[in-house]
Structures are given as structure tokens and as C-alpha cells.
Design a protein around this motif. Structure first.
Motif, PDB file in Angstrom:
ATOM      1  N   LYS A   1     -98.889  34.263 -63.873  1.00  0.00           N
ATOM      2  CA  LYS A   1    -100.040  34.917 -63.250  1.00  0.00           C
ATOM      3  C   LYS A   1    -100.994  33.835 -62.768  1.00  0.00           C
ATOM      4  O   LYS A   1    -101.307  32.909 -63.508  1.00  0.00           O
ATOM      5  CB  LYS A   1    -100.753  35.832 -64.241  1.00  0.00           C
ATOM      6  N   ILE A   2    -101.455  33.975 -61.534  1.00  0.00           N
ATOM      7  CA  ILE A   2    -102.430  33.046 -60.978  1.00  0.00           C
ATOM      8  C   ILE A   2    -103.611  33.852 -60.466  1.00  0.00           C
ATOM      9  O   ILE A   2    -103.442  34.812 -59.708  1.00  0.00           O
ATOM     10  CB  ILE A   2    -101.836  32.216 -59.818  1.00  0.00           C
ATOM     11  N   ILE A   3    -104.798  33.448 -60.891  1.00  0.00           N
ATOM     12  CA  ILE A   3    -106.034  34.018 -60.375  1.00  0.00           C
ATOM     13  C   ILE A   3    -106.734  32.866 -59.672  1.00  0.00           C
ATOM     14  O   ILE A   3    -107.326  31.998 -60.322  1.00  0.00           O
ATOM     15  CB  ILE A   3    -106.906  34.613 -61.496  1.00  0.00           C
TER      16      ILE A   3
ATOM     17  N   ILE B   1    -103.510  36.862 -57.798  1.00  0.00           N
ATOM     18  CA  ILE B   1    -104.738  37.502 -57.345  1.00  0.00           C
ATOM     19  C   ILE B   1    -105.525  36.416 -56.628  1.00  0.00           C
ATOM     20  O   ILE B   1    -106.096  35.531 -57.263  1.00  0.00           O
ATOM     21  CB  ILE B   1    -105.536  38.095 -58.523  1.00  0.00           C
ATOM     22  N   GLY B   2    -105.482  36.457 -55.301  1.00  0.00           N
ATOM     23  CA  GLY B   2    -106.131  35.438 -54.485  1.00  0.00           C
ATOM     24  C   GLY B   2    -105.300  35.176 -53.250  1.00  0.00           C
ATOM     25  O   GLY B   2    -104.169  35.638 -53.131  1.00  0.00           O
ATOM     26  N   SER B   3    -105.849  34.420 -52.324  1.00  0.00           N
ATOM     27  CA  SER B   3    -105.129  34.165 -51.076  1.00  0.00           C
ATOM     28  C   SER B   3    -104.038  33.120 -51.270  1.00  0.00           C
ATOM     29  O   SER B   3    -104.127  32.255 -52.148  1.00  0.00           O
ATOM     30  CB  SER B   3    -106.090  33.734 -49.969  1.00  0.00           C
ATOM     31  N   VAL B   4    -102.993  33.234 -50.441  1.00  0.00           N
ATOM     32  CA  VAL B   4    -101.850  32.323 -50.497  1.00  0.00           C
ATOM     33  C   VAL B   4    -101.636  31.758 -49.103  1.00  0.00           C
ATOM     34  O   VAL B   4    -101.551  32.512 -48.130  1.00  0.00           O
ATOM     35  CB  VAL B   4    -100.567  33.052 -50.953  1.00  0.00           C
ATOM     36  N   ARG B   5    -101.530  30.435 -49.012  1.00  0.00           N
ATOM     37  CA  ARG B   5    -101.203  29.745 -47.765  1.00  0.00           C
ATOM     38  C   ARG B   5     -99.941  28.940 -48.006  1.00  0.00           C
ATOM     39  O   ARG B   5     -99.943  28.023 -48.807  1.00  0.00           O
ATOM     40  CB  ARG B   5    -102.354  28.844 -47.321  1.00  0.00           C
ATOM     41  N   ALA B   6     -98.875  29.314 -47.307  1.00  0.00           N
ATOM     42  CA  ALA B   6     -97.581  28.644 -47.455  1.00  0.00           C
ATOM     43  C   ALA B   6     -97.176  28.108 -46.085  1.00  0.00           C
ATOM     44  O   ALA B   6     -96.741  28.865 -45.218  1.00  0.00           O
ATOM     45  CB  ALA B   6     -96.533  29.613 -47.992  1.00  0.00           C
TER      46      ALA B   6
ATOM     47  N   THR C   1    -102.173  40.366 -54.755  1.00  0.00           N
ATOM     48  CA  THR C   1    -103.391  40.981 -54.259  1.00  0.00           C
ATOM     49  C   THR C   1    -104.199  39.889 -53.575  1.00  0.00           C
ATOM     50  O   THR C   1    -104.747  39.017 -54.238  1.00  0.00           O
ATOM     51  CB  THR C   1    -104.217  41.606 -55.397  1.00  0.00           C
ATOM     52  N   GLY C   2    -104.195  39.917 -52.256  1.00  0.00           N
ATOM     53  CA  GLY C   2    -104.909  38.903 -51.486  1.00  0.00           C
ATOM     54  C   GLY C   2    -104.205  38.663 -50.169  1.00  0.00           C
ATOM     55  O   GLY C   2    -103.069  39.086 -49.964  1.00  0.00           O
ATOM     56  N   ASP C   3    -104.879  37.980 -49.284  1.00  0.00           N
ATOM     57  CA  ASP C   3    -104.316  37.696 -47.972  1.00  0.00           C
ATOM     58  C   ASP C   3    -103.308  36.555 -48.076  1.00  0.00           C
ATOM     59  O   ASP C   3    -103.496  35.619 -48.854  1.00  0.00           O
ATOM     60  CB  ASP C   3    -105.421  37.332 -46.987  1.00  0.00           C
ATOM     61  N   MET C   4    -102.248  36.643 -47.264  1.00  0.00           N
ATOM     62  CA  MET C   4    -101.187  35.646 -47.289  1.00  0.00           C
ATOM     63  C   MET C   4    -100.949  35.118 -45.889  1.00  0.00           C
ATOM     64  O   MET C   4    -100.827  35.897 -44.943  1.00  0.00           O
ATOM     65  CB  MET C   4     -99.911  36.250 -47.863  1.00  0.00           C
ATOM     66  N   TYR C   5    -100.890  33.804 -45.774  1.00  0.00           N
ATOM     67  CA  TYR C   5    -100.648  33.117 -44.515  1.00  0.00           C
ATOM     68  C   TYR C   5     -99.363  32.323 -44.674  1.00  0.00           C
ATOM     69  O   TYR C   5     -99.200  31.598 -45.654  1.00  0.00           O
ATOM     70  CB  TYR C   5    -101.823  32.190 -44.186  1.00  0.00           C
ATOM     71  N   TYR C   6     -98.457  32.448 -43.719  1.00  0.00           N
ATOM     72  CA  TYR C   6     -97.138  31.841 -43.883  1.00  0.00           C
ATOM     73  C   TYR C   6     -96.575  31.447 -42.525  1.00  0.00           C
ATOM     74  O   TYR C   6     -96.939  32.009 -41.499  1.00  0.00           O
ATOM     75  CB  TYR C   6     -96.187  32.835 -44.564  1.00  0.00           C
TER      76      TYR C   6
ATOM     77  N   PRO D   1     -87.097  43.973 -51.383  1.00  0.00           N
ATOM     78  CA  PRO D   1     -87.532  45.322 -51.751  1.00  0.00           C
ATOM     79  C   PRO D   1     -88.061  45.337 -53.180  1.00  0.00           C
ATOM     80  O   PRO D   1     -87.484  44.701 -54.063  1.00  0.00           O
ATOM     81  CB  PRO D   1     -86.250  46.152 -51.637  1.00  0.00           C
ATOM     82  N   GLY D   2     -89.169  46.017 -53.374  1.00  0.00           N
ATOM     83  CA  GLY D   2     -89.790  46.091 -54.686  1.00  0.00           C
ATOM     84  C   GLY D   2     -91.032  45.229 -54.792  1.00  0.00           C
ATOM     85  O   GLY D   2     -91.846  45.418 -55.684  1.00  0.00           O
ATOM     86  N   ALA D   3     -91.213  44.285 -53.872  1.00  0.00           N
ATOM     87  CA  ALA D   3     -92.399  43.435 -53.894  1.00  0.00           C
ATOM     88  C   ALA D   3     -93.639  44.284 -53.612  1.00  0.00           C
ATOM     89  O   ALA D   3     -93.630  45.126 -52.719  1.00  0.00           O
ATOM     90  CB  ALA D   3     -92.265  42.327 -52.856  1.00  0.00           C
ATOM     91  N   LEU D   4     -94.688  44.058 -54.376  1.00  0.00           N
ATOM     92  CA  LEU D   4     -95.946  44.788 -54.213  1.00  0.00           C
ATOM     93  C   LEU D   4     -96.950  43.864 -53.550  1.00  0.00           C
ATOM     94  O   LEU D   4     -97.208  42.770 -54.041  1.00  0.00           O
ATOM     95  CB  LEU D   4     -96.472  45.267 -55.562  1.00  0.00           C
ATOM     96  N   VAL D   5     -97.494  44.299 -52.415  1.00  0.00           N
ATOM     97  CA  VAL D   5     -98.451  43.499 -51.652  1.00  0.00           C
ATOM     98  C   VAL D   5     -99.682  44.336 -51.373  1.00  0.00           C
ATOM     99  O   VAL D   5     -99.569  45.449 -50.856  1.00  0.00           O
ATOM    100  CB  VAL D   5     -97.832  43.030 -50.316  1.00  0.00           C
ATOM    101  N   GLN D   6    -100.848  43.798 -51.719  1.00  0.00           N
ATOM    102  CA  GLN D   6    -102.123  44.439 -51.396  1.00  0.00           C
ATOM    103  C   GLN D   6    -102.977  43.384 -50.715  1.00  0.00           C
ATOM    104  O   GLN D   6    -103.633  42.590 -51.376  1.00  0.00           O
ATOM    105  CB  GLN D   6    -102.805  44.965 -52.652  1.00  0.00           C
ATOM    106  N   GLY D   7    -102.901  43.356 -49.403  1.00  0.00           N
ATOM    107  CA  GLY D   7    -103.633  42.351 -48.642  1.00  0.00           C
ATOM    108  C   GLY D   7    -103.047  42.241 -47.259  1.00  0.00           C
ATOM    109  O   GLY D   7    -102.240  43.060 -46.837  1.00  0.00           O
ATOM    110  N   ARG D   8    -103.431  41.213 -46.568  1.00  0.00           N
ATOM    111  CA  ARG D   8    -103.006  41.010 -45.188  1.00  0.00           C
ATOM    112  C   ARG D   8    -101.945  39.916 -45.134  1.00  0.00           C
ATOM    113  O   ARG D   8    -102.094  38.865 -45.735  1.00  0.00           O
ATOM    114  CB  ARG D   8    -104.210  40.615 -44.352  1.00  0.00           C
ATOM    115  N   LEU D   9    -100.861  40.187 -44.418  1.00  0.00           N
ATOM    116  CA  LEU D   9     -99.823  39.197 -44.161  1.00  0.00           C
ATOM    117  C   LEU D   9    -100.061  38.649 -42.766  1.00  0.00           C
ATOM    118  O   LEU D   9    -100.071  39.421 -41.800  1.00  0.00           O
ATOM    119  CB  LEU D   9     -98.433  39.829 -44.232  1.00  0.00           C
TER     120      LEU D   9
END
Length: 144
Positions: free
Chosen positions: A61-63, A78-83, A96-101, A108-116
């Protein structure tokens, strides 16, 4: 190889581990591979020119904010991810957070609450990932 047959950075060696049951509070700056099975409360960054890999295990878990070239998630963030290179969301991931990639693999099964948001790798270097080309607002559980 990733789920779509792409070669990715999963073959990079893991240099550091935050074990299950361990709590780390503070920011982490690393090179190489980092595997998280415990909890991190703080931001995680890598050397910009390093082929860095962050693996968040199912118990991990990462906050905080993440800015790492390749991120493989099976646990919770929980927080934004930049990959910059690859963001891989396993079936047990919960983000839970915005993701930039630059490249995305999502099982299938991945739970995403934020913007891709897709960001061109080369544009990301000059613009510091500030202007994503495409974004998709999600609040979905692909397990259904």
C-alpha cells in the motif's frame, strides 16, 4: 513479458524490499528495482535516467505520489502515479488517483478511481508531464 507479449522492465533486478507488515513513513528516492509488500506513507521517485522499476505487491500500500519509469501494481495506491515507460495494473490493483503513462497494461479486475492520461514519452521529458494528450475519467471496478 507483459500481458500483451511486450518486453517490459519486470526483468530488472529488485534491489530493495519493504516487507509485509513494515510501515515506512517518508519520501523514497531510489535507483534500480523496489518491491513493496508493506505500507509506504510518502512520495516515491527514481533517478530520471535510471531504468527504475517499482512493484507494489498485493499486500503493498502506498499513500503518496509516485514518479517512476515503470510501475507494476497488484496492491493499493492512494495518490497520483507517473510512469514514463509503463504502468501495469494487475487484476488485484486498487488505485485512487490520477495516472499518467506512456504505455498502459490493465488486467480485468483492476479497480481505478481517477483519471488515466496518456502522455507521449518524449513530450513528457520537455513538459514535465504537465499536459496530457488524452485523458479518461474513471470510477470503475472492472471486476463486474
Amino acid at each position: 513479458m507483459g500481458i500483451f507479449g511486450k518486453k517490459n522492465a519486470k526483468k530488472l533486478p529488485i534491489d530493495s524490499i519493504i516487507g509485509s507488515g513494515m510501515l515506512f513513513e517518508g519520501n523514497i528516492f531510489f535507483a534500480g528495482g523496489l518491491h513493496i509488500e508493506g505500507e509506504v506513507r510518502g512520495n516515491i521517485n527514481c533517478e530520471k535516467n535510471d531504468e527504475a522499476l517499482l512493484v507494489v505487491a498485493e499486500t503493498g500500500k502506498i499513500i503518496g505520489e509516485i514518479d517512476v519509469r515503470t510501475v507494476v501494481v497488484s496492491g493499493t495506491i492512494i495518490g497520483s502515479v507517473r510512469a514514463e515507460d509503463l504502468l501495469e495494473l494487475q487484476s488485484t490493483s486498487n488505485v485512487t488517483g490520477d495516472m499518467y503513462y506512456s504505455s498502459l497494461e490493465m488486467q480485468p479486475g483492476a479497480l481505478v478511481q481517477g483519471r488515466l492520461s496518456h502522455v507521449d514519452k518524449h513530450e513528457g521529458e520537455s513538459s514535465n508531464w504537465s499536459e496530457p494528450k488524452q485523458s479518461l475519467k474513471l470510477a470503475t471496478d472492472s471486476r463486474n
